[in-house]
Each structure stands twice: as structure tokens, then as C-alpha cells.
Enzyme design. Sequence first.
Site, PDB file in Angstrom:
ATOM      1  CG  HIS A 363      -2.155  -0.917   0.774  1.00 18.89           C
ATOM      2  ND1 HIS A 363      -2.190  -2.253   1.084  1.00 18.89           N
ATOM      3  CD2 HIS A 363      -3.257  -0.667   0.034  1.00 18.89           C
ATOM      4  CE1 HIS A 363      -3.293  -2.777   0.584  1.00 18.89           C
ATOM      5  NE2 HIS A 363      -3.956  -1.841  -0.053  1.00 18.89           N
ATOM      6  NE  ARG A 506     -10.990   0.198   0.077  1.00 14.44           N
ATOM      7  CZ  ARG A 506      -9.842  -0.209  -0.452  1.00 14.44           C
ATOM      8  NH1 ARG A 506      -9.846  -1.064  -1.467  1.00 14.44           N
ATOM      9  NH2 ARG A 506      -8.705   0.235   0.013  1.00 14.44           N
ATOM     10  CD  GLU A 604     -10.741  -6.124  -2.541  1.00 16.28           C
ATOM     11  OE1 GLU A 604      -9.692  -5.603  -2.952  1.00 16.28           O
ATOM     12  OE2 GLU A 604     -11.366  -5.668  -1.580  1.00 16.28           O
ATOM     13  CG  ASP A 628      -6.373  -7.261  -2.127  1.00 13.73           C
ATOM     14  OD1 ASP A 628      -5.289  -7.692  -1.688  1.00 13.73           O
ATOM     15  OD2 ASP A 628      -6.935  -6.255  -1.659  1.00 13.73           O
ATOM     16  NE  ARG A 638      -1.814  -5.429  -2.212  1.00 14.18           N
ATOM     17  CZ  ARG A 638      -2.929  -4.677  -2.278  1.00 14.18           C
ATOM     18  NH1 ARG A 638      -4.119  -5.254  -2.134  1.00 14.18           N
ATOM     19  NH2 ARG A 638      -2.868  -3.403  -2.501  1.00 14.18           N
ATOM     20  CB  CYS A 675     -10.635   0.906  -8.258  1.00 18.95           C
ATOM     21  SG  CYS A 675     -11.117  -0.357  -7.074  1.00 18.95           S
TER      22      CYS A 675
HETATM   23  C1  PEP Z   1      -7.340  -3.740  -4.899  1.00 20.01           C
HETATM   24  O1  PEP Z   1      -7.177  -4.687  -4.131  1.00 20.01           O
HETATM   25  O2  PEP Z   1      -7.173  -3.812  -6.126  1.00 20.01           O
HETATM   26  C2  PEP Z   1      -7.738  -2.427  -4.380  1.00 20.01           C
HETATM   27  C3  PEP Z   1      -8.055  -1.456  -5.189  1.00 20.01           C
HETATM   28  O3  PEP Z   1      -7.699  -2.272  -3.037  1.00 20.01           O
HETATM   29  P1  PEP Z   1      -6.365  -2.078  -2.191  1.00 20.01           P
HETATM   30  O4  PEP Z   1      -5.226  -1.948  -3.121  1.00 20.01           O
HETATM   31  O5  PEP Z   1      -6.567  -0.882  -1.351  1.00 20.01           O
HETATM   32  O6  PEP Z   1      -6.305  -3.337  -1.388  1.00 20.01           O
HETATM   33 MG    MG Z   2      -7.913  -4.581  -2.098  1.00 21.39          MG
END
Ligand code: PEP
Ligand code: MG
Length: 762
Positions: A363, A506, A604, A628, A638, A675
Site C-alpha cells: 500500500h 470504500r 477482489e 488483491d 503482494r 480500481c
Molecule cells: C485492490 O485490491 O485492487 C484495491 C483497489 O484495493 P487495495 O489496493 O486498497 O487493497
Molecule cells: Mg484490495
Amino acid sequence: MLNTLRKIVQEVNSAKDLKAALGIIVLRVKEAMGSQVCSVYLLDPETNRFVLMATEGLNKRSIGKVSMAPNEGLVGLVGTREEPLNLENAADHPRYRYFAETGEERYASFLGAPIIHHRRVVGVLVIQQKERRQFDEGEEAFLVTMSAQLAGVIAHAEATGSIRGLGRQGKGIQEAKFVGVPGSPGAAVGTAVVMLPPADLDVVPDKHITDIDAELALFKTAIEGVRADMRALSAKLATQLRPEERALFDVYLMMLDDASLGSEITNVIKTGQWAQGALRQVVTDHVNRFDLMDDEYLRERASDVKDLGRRLLAYLQEERQQNLVYPEKTILVSEELTPAMLGEVPEGTLVGLVSVLGSGNSHVAILARAMGIPTVMGLVDLPYAKVDGIEVIVDGTRGEVYTNPSDVLRKQFAEVVEEEKQLALGLDTLRDLPCVTLDGHRMPLWVNTGLLADVARAQKRGAEGVGLYRTEVPFMINQRFPSEKEQLAIYREQLAAFHPQPVTMRSLDIGGDKSLSYFPIKEDNPFLGWRGIRVTLDHPEIFLVQTRAMLKASEGLNNLRILLPMISGTHELEEALHLIHRAWGEVRDEGTDVPMPPIGVMIEIPAAVYQTKELARQVDFLSVGSNDLTQYLLAVDRNNPRVADLYDYLHPAVLQALQTVVRDAHAEGKPVSICGEMAGDPAAAVLLMAMGFDSLSMNATNLPKVKWMLRQINLSKAKDLLAELMTIDNPQVIHSSLQLALKNLGLSKINPAGGQQSPLKP
Ligand code: PEP
Ligand code: MG
């Protein structure tokens, strides 16, 4: 055996440089295995030869002189075969080569193990014995385990050596390159500022100081602080502890005395080392000595010294905190970067980021991309604690970092930085143009936000709405859960800034690598654990407060959409919908007149892919979290740099899952957006558009690049390309075919000035 191994690795880890580390290795391994010779040969990448770097048993004068090519001698054989070699009589082997200067003719048996770091042979560890004998399986296993353990230590010590300007043979090396994984593209040249987690003695860097008296004064204040704490603690516990237990505090006080630890640390400071570095050196020495002792009681003393060290460090860091200077071009370096750390650097000075842990999908890397700051993650070999204050180049596109760059390299990168600046300026001209393909297909481009600064950035780049507002970001920067009122103010700001454009908020998505300091979640498998909706359904009070704040914030604006993360099935969705309706009823009862906002589900988790239809029926829209989804489909963490090269959103399985989601969502008449980070990759965006996604949501930095790309292409062409790629089963081939296709269309390099001349223009 494990214990011996642990002790050796520990000792080697605290060696001051590569030479000392190798010296310890050969000595301790020879002792542990009862052999007559132990030697380490390291592969010199410049000459491609295995050079004898340390030995116990052979003639030490041959160190640095004897070397062999990979096709020479037994050492070369072990190195090229990447397998251990166990010989009763080395001289009988056809590959045996005799080096007179080592005096090895006296040794018959030979056991060699390759030292391999990240799939690359870095050297060979050898033991030899006078009498003819085959080493047994246990001995072979020991040597193999030893060399596996040492590979990382050697790579690290080697890197430390290069940082200090010393090569393997003591040659001066000006520049050192470290390879990690790309975090956020772009280049930066600046000065490293190492940010340490609070009071972690192991990661304190060395730092040279000139004002020794000031440093001694700092140390004295810290000692007085800890002394006072100890006395207070001892007095507080007076009634609960027996006198002999309280004696521990006296031991602590004694250790702080001038004649003990205190004076040792003072002596190191007098050599020009800052107090924190001196403290680390002395405490680590003591701890290592205690740790090596066989007596359990004495080993326990190591933890006392460590504890004392931590207490002193906390004081020293507190005194230092205000003094942390950020140069004009700061490159923030940390073992594990956190979003909160990014916030500490004064606006306008942060040019690059380097994190030892984490990968491009962590993140913090996502935030860095949103901020447009070049970032390298997973730089596991960087002796980061030693780079404070030195000049560094960050190549976020390649995932490389250079320390002490030469003039030539610095100049080269300064040009790249300038080019990137010009490119961004050129892309700014696209701001008010619609994202429409050459054959007239309109593709809405939305933005992902989290930080307040994202709002201005998004508007500057012409976003048409917010596809993902990561509400956890303001939670992460806070020191406690924000109240309903505080949340309301934050959300109102987002909604008002984009009004009348939609803002997709979200619900709190914590867990995994997004932790709140005030709500720690410790788990063995955090990405498969208590994350996202699982946490908020277990804590309806958090969910309800947040939903109420969102609803109230939207009063009169009515551009709110609510998105639910980590949904794995309809049961979770139904529970969440129930809570949202409850919150809606409550705020309306309180007199806030808001309509029910559109509700969406994130796809996801693979389970959600297969339930797209069932989920879609109960909501207003879907949004794919490809970050995800890729991690869970491919079973690749990840956040783990070791498997970062396996993480691939163009993997055929991911592409198929995405197609399924679009098909099933549309079958239910519901729009679907994406997204995850792949939406902001211009090449991947071409495929997503072809799949039929109704909107793409990405970081503000990449939005103009995606717009530029989609404005240069025909939807029909994109569909043909997608159809062709969907027949390929190999991810690498998908990548190269996609690149080649774009290259043939004149779109391999983003070029806002030249783009209009694209051969595709009708
Ligand atoms: C994702 O998992 O693609 C997402 C947009 O959420 P995050 O990256 O915040 O887990
Ligand atoms: Mg996610």
C-alpha cells in the site's frame, strides 16, 4: 547443530565488514566440522573468477591471489554445477587443479558447497581434510545449510563494503547498485534520510559527528533519564517485589555507571560516532557475547542489556527527533516505509522513496504512485542503516538504487528527471480533453484518492469522479479512531471537492499490510486473515459510525457511492447492506435528509468472481480490486519482494477472471469498474477497455498517460488485440505481444507532443 549454526550466523552478522565476516566463517566452520581446512571463494563479477577470500588451514598469503575460472578446478566445478561435491581423494578427480601457493597438496578429501543468493552463485565454501575419507551425509548437510545461511550474510556484508567505498579486494568503489522491485516509476537524485522505527537498536545506522561534546551531552541526558526511570520503577514496585528481585534495578543502575557500559559508549562517541551508533555497537557486542555463552543464566543477561539499550535509545531518539533535517531533495529510506512516514517529510522536499521490505503492490507503494514519487521497494540487500546522508539515485522504473553515484551517472539521471518533468507538462494539456477513442468510444477515467493532496492532483489532471476513496488512509495517519464528527468533516471535504462528480467511498479496509497503530492486528497470515469487511462486520460500531459519517457528509451533495471491500460471498454483503440501511434509518431519524446512495461490491477474492451475478443482483455497481484479485488468484503475497516477479496482472488467469466479471455484471445489467493499479497502466488499460469495463479508476499521476493512450487507439483494434492475447497461455508472451502491438501502432512510448501523428489517426 542448529545451535552451532545459529551462533555462527549471529557472530557473522555482527562482523564489521566482509573481511571480518569471512574470517569468522572459516574459523568457526573449521572448528564446528573438525576439519583441517575451511576456505571461502567468492565470485568476482568483474573478472568472473572465484577468488580465495578467506582460509583457515591453507597458506594465508595466497588470499586474494589464488583464483580460478568457472571451468577450472574443483571450486569452479562446484560453482558451475551449483551442487555440493564430496570427494574422498580430490587429486583423483579429473577437474582437480593444483595450486602450489596454497599448500593444499597435503589435503586429500574435499567437500565444497555453492553459496547461492537469489538464484545467483556468489561463491563456494570448502572444507578439506588430510586423510582420505568421504564426508558423511550429516557433514554434507551441515555445510550446505551453512552456505545457504551465509549467502544472505555475505551479500549483505559485500553491499556494506561497497557503501563504505571498499571493494572485495579493497579497491575503492565509487558507486554501488542495489536491485529491488519497482514501486513507483520515475527517477530521482537526492540525499538519503534514514527513518527508523522508534527505539529499534538493531537498525540504528553509523553516523559521523564533529561536535563530540554535544553528542556526549546528549548521551549524558539520556543516561540521567533512564536512571530516573529505573529509580521510579523500583520505588513503584517496592511493595510487589522481593528485595532480590528489586536488585535487578540496581544492576541496571550499575551498568549505566561510568565504569561500565556508560564509559564504553562514551569512548566510542569520542571516536566521532554519534551516541545512537555508539550505543548500538557496545550493546550489540555485549549481547553477542552473552548470547554465545552456554550458561542459560548468563544468556538471559543479554536481554537485560538489550532492554537497557532500548531505553537509552528511546531517550536519544526523543532528543534527536526535533533535529532531523530534511535536505532539499530528500530520499526517504526505511526498513519498512509506512504511510505515516511519508507525512513527516516537509511538503516539496520528498523526491524519492526506498523501502527494504514490501513490494510494488504494497500500500505504501500505491500511495507513492498516487503522489508521483519515484520509489524502489524490496531492496533487501541494501545495508540501509548505513546510507544516511549519502547521495542516492532512485530509479523507480527499473527498481534500482545507486549509492555514491559517479558524476557521469548523476548527470545521466538528472537528464532523465528533467525529461520526466517535461513529459508531465506535456500531458497536462490533455486535462480538458475527453477520454475518447479514435472511433468515438467514451471511456470515463476516475481517480483513486486517500490523501487530502490527492484531491488537488486529481482535479489538475481532469478526473471525472472518484472510483475509490481509500478511507483507511486518514485512519492510518491518525493516532486513534477518528470520531463520527471528524470523519464527517473529512468525507465532506472529498464530496464537496468533486461535486457534482461521484465519489466512491470504500468502507474501512484495514488488515493485511494496512495496520492502525492504535488497533494492531497480529496474525501469521494477515492477507488471509482479518481484513476489510471481516473486521468491520465484527465491529459493527466502527462500520455504523463510518457509514453515518459518510451519509451525513453527503447531505445536499448527493454524490456519494459506498463500496464494500473483501466481500467473499452474499452472506457478508447482506450483513453489510443491513448495517448500511440501519445507519441510513438512524441519520434520517436524526433529521438528515439524504437519499440511499448507490452501493457497490469489490470483486477482489476469487470466490466473488464466481458469484458476480449473485452479488450484482443485490447492488448498484461492481468494482474490481485487481491488486488483491491478482494476489489471491496467483497465490502471490503482494507485499513480498521475493515473489514480486510472480505477481502479474496480465497472467492469463487474471485476464480470464476479469472477462468473466464484466460478462456476468453486464448480464445483470450492472456497471462494472476497475480500481486496481492495472487500470493505471496505459497498456493494460487498452485491454480493460476492450473487455467492456464501464470506467477505469487509477492514481492521478497515471491518469493523463492512460488518457493519452486511449485517445490514440480504436476500440475495434483494442478488441482484436484482446482476442489475440486471450489465446496465449504464457504471461511473458502476453507481455511481449502487447508491447509489440503497441509499438507497431507507434504507441510504445508516451509522447504527448508526437501522439497526434499516430499512424492510427484516420
Ligand atoms: C485492490 O485490491 O485492487 C484495491 C483497489 O484495493 P487495495 O489496493 O486498497 O487493497
Ligand atoms: Mg484490495
